[in-house]
Design an enzyme around this catalytic site. Structure first.
Site, PDB file in Angstrom:
ATOM      1  NE  ARG A  82      -4.181  -2.473   2.427  1.00  0.00           N
ATOM      2  CZ  ARG A  82      -3.891  -3.292   2.770  1.00  0.00           C
ATOM      3  NH1 ARG A  82      -2.867  -3.483   4.026  1.00  0.00           N
ATOM      4  NH2 ARG A  82      -4.551  -4.318   3.046  1.00  0.00           N
ATOM      5  CB  SER A 115      -5.495  -0.273  -5.821  1.00  0.00           C
ATOM      6  OG  SER A 115      -4.948  -1.557  -4.814  1.00  0.00           O
ATOM      7  CB  ILE A 137     -10.409 -11.723   0.209  1.00  0.00           C
ATOM      8  CG1 ILE A 137      -9.846 -10.655   1.818  1.00  0.00           C
ATOM      9  CG2 ILE A 137      -9.159 -12.129   0.073  1.00  0.00           C
ATOM     10  CD1 ILE A 137      -9.357 -11.683   2.726  1.00  0.00           C
ATOM     11  CG  ASP A 138     -11.492  -6.593   1.989  1.00  0.00           C
ATOM     12  OD1 ASP A 138     -10.656  -7.531   2.542  1.00  0.00           O
ATOM     13  OD2 ASP A 138     -11.146  -5.715   2.234  1.00  0.00           O
ATOM     14  NE  ARG A 173     -14.748 -25.881  24.829  1.00  0.00           N
ATOM     15  CZ  ARG A 173     -14.061 -26.484  25.144  1.00  0.00           C
ATOM     16  NH1 ARG A 173     -13.023 -26.792  23.369  1.00  0.00           N
ATOM     17  NH2 ARG A 173     -13.416 -26.850  25.940  1.00  0.00           N
ATOM     18  NE  ARG A 273      -4.270 -10.434   2.404  1.00  0.00           N
ATOM     19  CZ  ARG A 273      -3.571  -9.576   3.025  1.00  0.00           C
ATOM     20  NH1 ARG A 273      -4.240  -8.215   3.938  1.00  0.00           N
ATOM     21  NH2 ARG A 273      -2.578  -9.071   2.804  1.00  0.00           N
TER      22      ARG A 273
HETATM   23  O1  F6P Z   1      -7.987  -5.264   2.023  1.00  0.00           O
HETATM   24  C1  F6P Z   1      -7.853  -7.136   2.170  1.00  0.00           C
HETATM   25  C2  F6P Z   1      -7.926  -7.512   3.810  1.00  0.00           C
HETATM   26  O2  F6P Z   1      -6.944  -8.784   3.813  1.00  0.00           O
HETATM   27  C3  F6P Z   1      -8.587  -6.590   4.931  1.00  0.00           C
HETATM   28  O3  F6P Z   1      -9.830  -7.685   5.000  1.00  0.00           O
HETATM   29  C4  F6P Z   1      -8.202  -6.781   6.091  1.00  0.00           C
HETATM   30  O4  F6P Z   1      -8.854  -5.966   6.568  1.00  0.00           O
HETATM   31  C5  F6P Z   1      -6.500  -5.835   5.909  1.00  0.00           C
HETATM   32  O5  F6P Z   1      -6.653  -6.294   4.175  1.00  0.00           O
HETATM   33  C6  F6P Z   1      -5.730  -6.506   6.197  1.00  0.00           C
HETATM   34  O6  F6P Z   1      -4.481  -5.786   5.812  1.00  0.00           O
HETATM   35  P1  F6P Z   1      -3.288  -6.254   6.165  1.00  0.00           P
HETATM   36  O7  F6P Z   1      -2.328  -6.979   5.365  1.00  0.00           O
HETATM   37  O8  F6P Z   1      -1.643  -5.101   5.523  1.00  0.00           O
HETATM   38  O9  F6P Z   1      -3.240  -6.573   7.531  1.00  0.00           O
END
Ligand code: F6P
Length: 362
Positions: A82, A115, A137-138, A173, A273
């Site tokens: 990023r 992005s 993935i979101d 549980r 992820r």
């Molecule tokens: O945007 C994808 C994502 O995996 C989100 O689901 C999550 O909040 C974030 O990236 C986590 O980012 P990092 O890998 O920087 O912790």
């Protein structure tokens, strides 16, 4: 166009490598040299590229062997980041200089909301042709029904929750399982339905911490009263209360009601992820990659290819009826409304979940 650059940016997602492979192969088939920018936009700024195709001794272009093999793997072969520097105009200007120095005339950006925001700014400021491919993935990107990685992430969640369900039933549980998704509750909602979980807790429902604890309490109390041995509650990451806190608060509130109540918290985190992309993510990656490359070659810019099966409405159709081009500006507007809850898509998701909650808890 003889050379193009492709990059992966933001949180990686399964399917990014499949898209890189498709773009490299399709580019090679048209005699194009395809370069990957290393570490997302940072590679553009620093002029760090890796060729994803190779020129053979007879002048023909072929795909790089490693790129070909990586197509079925998770993560991203060319790295992701990023980039803070790309948020500044100066960083974007340096990136444009490096792209021109390389002799490339087009850029394909694979990534999520941040992005694609960068892609839009770059396209408008530099004049270099830019196409976006939704990769996150979101599932929080506008103008597309899915983005690369969503299907694989859901399969991973389902597999993890199956395992958790085994041990939950053995011990009778309750589990609160947190899944990624940033501000979007899609992964939690979709996996809750697939898992026949007892509830999905999502930020979009706007509940307070107190209300969430009450919801968990009701689901656990009713579930055990019905003789259930597993209570599964899927919590979206977007809810700003740690899983463990919700669990402790619920246990405290229920200590008089259920004897020896033990609730467990599991945060799936980055497990969701990773992993090799599913069939669906590979297929969509190939087709979106094809659509993005062809759009660039046809002169399109500042657009994203979205996945809209089976019948696209609006947009500019491509030769693949499931792949539709949308201006990035519109994509970003829709993405914003998906997250702030004003989008009809989010409203429908929340309404569906609320209607399903009575059934899920049975
Ligand atoms: O945007 C994808 C994502 O995996 C989100 O689901 C999550 O909040 C974030 O990236 C986590 O980012 P990092 O890998 O920087 O912790």
């Amino acid at each position: 166009m003889k050379r193009i650059v492709v990059l992966t940016s933001g949180g990686d997602s399964p399917g990014m490598n499949a898209a890189l492979r498709a773009i490299a192969k399709l580019g090679a088939a048209q005699g194009l040299q395809v370069f990957g920018s290393l570490e997302g936009y940072d590679g553009l700024i620093d002029g760090k590229f890796r060729e994803l195709t190779k020129v053979l001794s007879d002048g023909a272009v072929s795909v790089d062997i490693e790129v070909d093999a990586a197509g079925g793997q998770g993560g991203t072969l060319i790295g992701s980041a990023r980039s803070m520097r790309f948020r500044e105009k100066e960083g974007r200007a340096r990136a444009a200089d490096e792209v021109r120095k390389l002799g490339a005339e087009g850029l394909i950006v694979i990534g999520g909301n941040g992005s694609l925001t960068g892609a839009h700014a770059f396209a408008t400021e530099s004049g270099i042709k830019v196409m976006g491919i939704p990769g996150s993935i979101d599932n929080d990107i506008g103008c597309t029904s899915t983005s690369l990685g969503v299907d694989t992430a859901l399969n991973t969640i389902v597999e993890a929750c199956d395992r958790i369900s085994d041990t939950a039933r053995a011990h009778k549980r309750a589990f609160v399982v947190e899944v990624m998704g940033r501000d979007c509750g899609y992964l939690a909602m979709a996996s809750a339905v697939a898992m026949a979980a007892d509830a999905a807790l999502i930020r979009e429902s706007g509940k307070t911490e107190d209300q969430l604890v009450d919801d968990i309490r009701a689901v656990i109390r009713n579930g055990f009263a019905r003789g259930k041995r597993r209570i599964l509650i899927i919590k979206a990451e977007g809810i700003n209360v740690p899983c463990t806190r919700l669990v402790r608060m619920t246990e405290e509130r229920m200590k008089e009601e259920v004897a020896n109540l033990e609730i467990r918290a599991t945060v799936l985190g980055h497990v969701v992820r990773g992993g090799n992309p599913s069939y669906s993510d590979r297929a969509v990656a190939g087709r979106l990659g094809f659509g993005a490359l062809n759009s660039l070659l046809a002169g399109a810019t500042d657009e994203m290819v979205g996945w809209l099966p089976p019948l696209p409405q609006g947009g500019t159709p491509t030769s693949d009826s499931s792949v539709v081009r949308f201006p990035l500006e519109r994509v970003l507007e829709e993405t914003k409304s998906l997250i702030d809850g004003t989008s009809p898509v989010t409203k429908r998701r929340v309404a569906l979940m609320s209607a399903a909650s009575g059934v899920l808890s049975l």
